[in-house]
Design a protein around this motif. Structure first.
Motif, mmCIF file in Angstrom:
data_model
loop_
_atom_site.group_PDB
_atom_site.id
_atom_site.type_symbol
_atom_site.label_atom_id
_atom_site.label_comp_id
_atom_site.label_asym_id
_atom_site.label_seq_id
_atom_site.Cartn_x
_atom_site.Cartn_y
_atom_site.Cartn_z
ATOM 1 N N MET A 131 0.811 -1.377 0.336
ATOM 2 C CA MET A 131 0.011 0.081 -0.195
ATOM 3 C C MET A 131 1.136 1.300 0.218
ATOM 4 N N THR A 132 0.891 1.831 -1.093
ATOM 5 C CA THR A 132 1.712 3.335 -1.372
ATOM 6 C C THR A 132 1.061 4.057 -0.043
ATOM 7 N N CYS A 133 1.963 5.765 0.017
ATOM 8 C CA CYS A 133 1.774 6.001 1.274
ATOM 9 C C CYS A 133 0.734 6.954 0.917
ATOM 10 N N HIS A 134 -0.367 7.321 0.816
ATOM 11 C CA HIS A 134 -1.056 8.577 0.471
ATOM 12 C C HIS A 134 -1.702 9.670 1.563
ATOM 13 N N ASN A 135 -0.141 10.093 2.737
ATOM 14 C CA ASN A 135 -0.873 10.680 3.275
ATOM 15 C C ASN A 135 -0.142 12.392 2.961
ATOM 16 N N PRO A 136 -0.499 13.292 2.588
ATOM 17 C CA PRO A 136 -0.259 14.501 2.348
ATOM 18 C C PRO A 136 1.233 15.074 2.821
ATOM 19 N N GLY A 137 1.673 14.293 4.488
ATOM 20 C CA GLY A 137 2.398 14.765 4.809
ATOM 21 C C GLY A 137 4.307 14.149 4.431
ATOM 22 N N CYS A 138 3.304 12.588 3.711
ATOM 23 C CA CYS A 138 4.679 11.891 3.992
ATOM 24 C C CYS A 138 4.872 12.087 1.771
ATOM 25 N N MET A 139 5.559 12.965 1.528
ATOM 26 C CA MET A 139 6.815 13.669 0.398
ATOM 27 C C MET A 139 6.631 12.135 0.080
ATOM 28 N N GLY A 140 7.270 10.790 0.325
ATOM 29 C CA GLY A 140 8.640 10.508 -0.582
ATOM 30 C C GLY A 140 7.215 8.842 -0.842
ATOM 31 N N ASN A 141 5.894 9.032 -0.304
ATOM 32 C CA ASN A 141 4.928 7.609 -1.243
ATOM 33 C C ASN A 141 5.903 6.583 -1.060
ATOM 34 N N TYR A 142 6.136 6.587 -0.112
ATOM 35 C CA TYR A 142 6.455 5.070 0.524
ATOM 36 C C TYR A 142 5.829 4.058 0.640
ATOM 37 N N ASP A 143 5.770 2.667 -0.330
ATOM 38 C CA ASP A 143 5.273 1.192 -0.365
ATOM 39 C C ASP A 143 5.363 0.932 1.355
ATOM 40 N N PHE A 144 4.263 1.039 2.077
ATOM 41 C CA PHE A 144 4.665 0.760 3.551
ATOM 42 C C PHE A 144 4.448 -0.772 3.279
ATOM 43 N N ASP A 145 4.550 -1.376 2.084
ATOM 44 C CA ASP A 145 4.039 -3.013 2.463
ATOM 45 C C ASP A 145 5.350 -3.847 2.530
ATOM 46 N N LYS A 146 6.394 -3.039 1.332
ATOM 47 C CA LYS A 146 7.371 -2.736 1.392
ATOM 48 C C LYS A 146 8.191 -2.297 2.788
ATOM 49 N N ILE A 147 8.243 -1.713 3.457
ATOM 50 C CA ILE A 147 8.644 -1.129 4.883
ATOM 51 C C ILE A 147 8.250 -2.140 5.591
ATOM 52 N N ALA A 148 7.347 -3.023 5.408
ATOM 53 C CA ALA A 148 7.014 -4.002 7.130
ATOM 54 C C ALA A 148 7.003 -4.964 6.406
ATOM 55 N N HIS A 149 7.865 -5.077 5.286
ATOM 56 C CA HIS A 149 8.876 -6.538 4.855
ATOM 57 C C HIS A 149 9.559 -6.209 5.126
ATOM 58 N N PHE A 150 10.575 -5.351 5.188
ATOM 59 C CA PHE A 150 11.863 -4.705 5.718
ATOM 60 C C PHE A 150 11.817 -4.811 7.334
ATOM 61 N N ALA A 151 10.790 -4.282 7.938
ATOM 62 C CA ALA A 151 10.612 -3.824 9.531
ATOM 63 C C ALA A 151 10.908 -6.007 9.773
ATOM 64 N N LYS A 152 10.025 -6.479 8.688
ATOM 65 C CA LYS A 152 9.854 -8.050 9.525
ATOM 66 C C LYS A 152 10.961 -8.753 9.840
ATOM 67 N N MET A 153 12.094 -8.315 8.616
ATOM 68 C CA MET A 153 13.651 -8.934 7.901
ATOM 69 C C MET A 153 14.024 -8.057 9.134
ATOM 70 N N ARG A 154 14.030 -7.261 10.003
ATOM 71 C CA ARG A 154 14.776 -6.783 10.842
ATOM 72 C C ARG A 154 14.081 -6.979 12.843
ATOM 73 N N PHE A 155 13.364 -6.551 12.612
ATOM 74 C CA PHE A 155 12.489 -6.994 14.284
ATOM 75 C C PHE A 155 12.060 -8.157 14.191
ATOM 76 N N VAL A 156 11.668 -9.006 13.047
ATOM 77 C CA VAL A 156 11.349 -10.402 13.350
ATOM 78 C C VAL A 156 12.334 -11.436 13.198
ATOM 79 N N GLU A 157 13.268 -11.502 12.311
ATOM 80 C CA GLU A 157 13.833 -12.695 11.781
ATOM 81 C C GLU A 157 15.108 -12.199 12.404
#
Length: 96
Positions: free
Chosen positions: A1-27
């Motif tokens: 899900m892409t960030c549609h928050n007007p405060g997020c200028m990067g329009n980051y892909d939160f699904d991808k970030i969550a994947h990285f977070a899982k790798m970092r904190f779960v794995e």
């Protein structure tokens, strides 16, 4: 899900970030190894956002971001959304 928050200028892909977070904190993979394996500048930015999840909310208030969107960033909004996504995924893993 892409960030549609007007405060997020990067329009980051939160699904991808969550994947990285899982790798970092779960794995348990460390941030530096994730950064070394990143293939794009965008992935490096997303991994850097994940590393911010390890910082306490009261300490991040004084943090000066150096990303290209730092002057307009709503980092608390992004952190809250990411934490909820990660928790939802962890809960789904427990049910499965």
């Amino acid at each position: 899900m892409t960030c549609h928050n007007p405060g997020c200028m990067g329009n980051y892909d939160f699904d991808k970030i969550a994947h990285f977070a899982k790798m970092r904190f779960v794995e348990g993979r460390n941030t530096l190894s994730l950064l070394e394996q990143a293939t794009t500048e965008r992935e490096k930015q997303e991994i850097a956002l994940v590393s911010l999840l390890d910082v306490e909310d009261d300490r991040i208030k004084d943090l000066h971001l150096s990303c290209v969107h730092a002057d307009q960033c709503k980092v608390f909004n992004c952190r809250s959304k990411l934490k909820k996504m990660i928790q939802d995924e962890l809960n789904a893993d427990k049910v499965a």
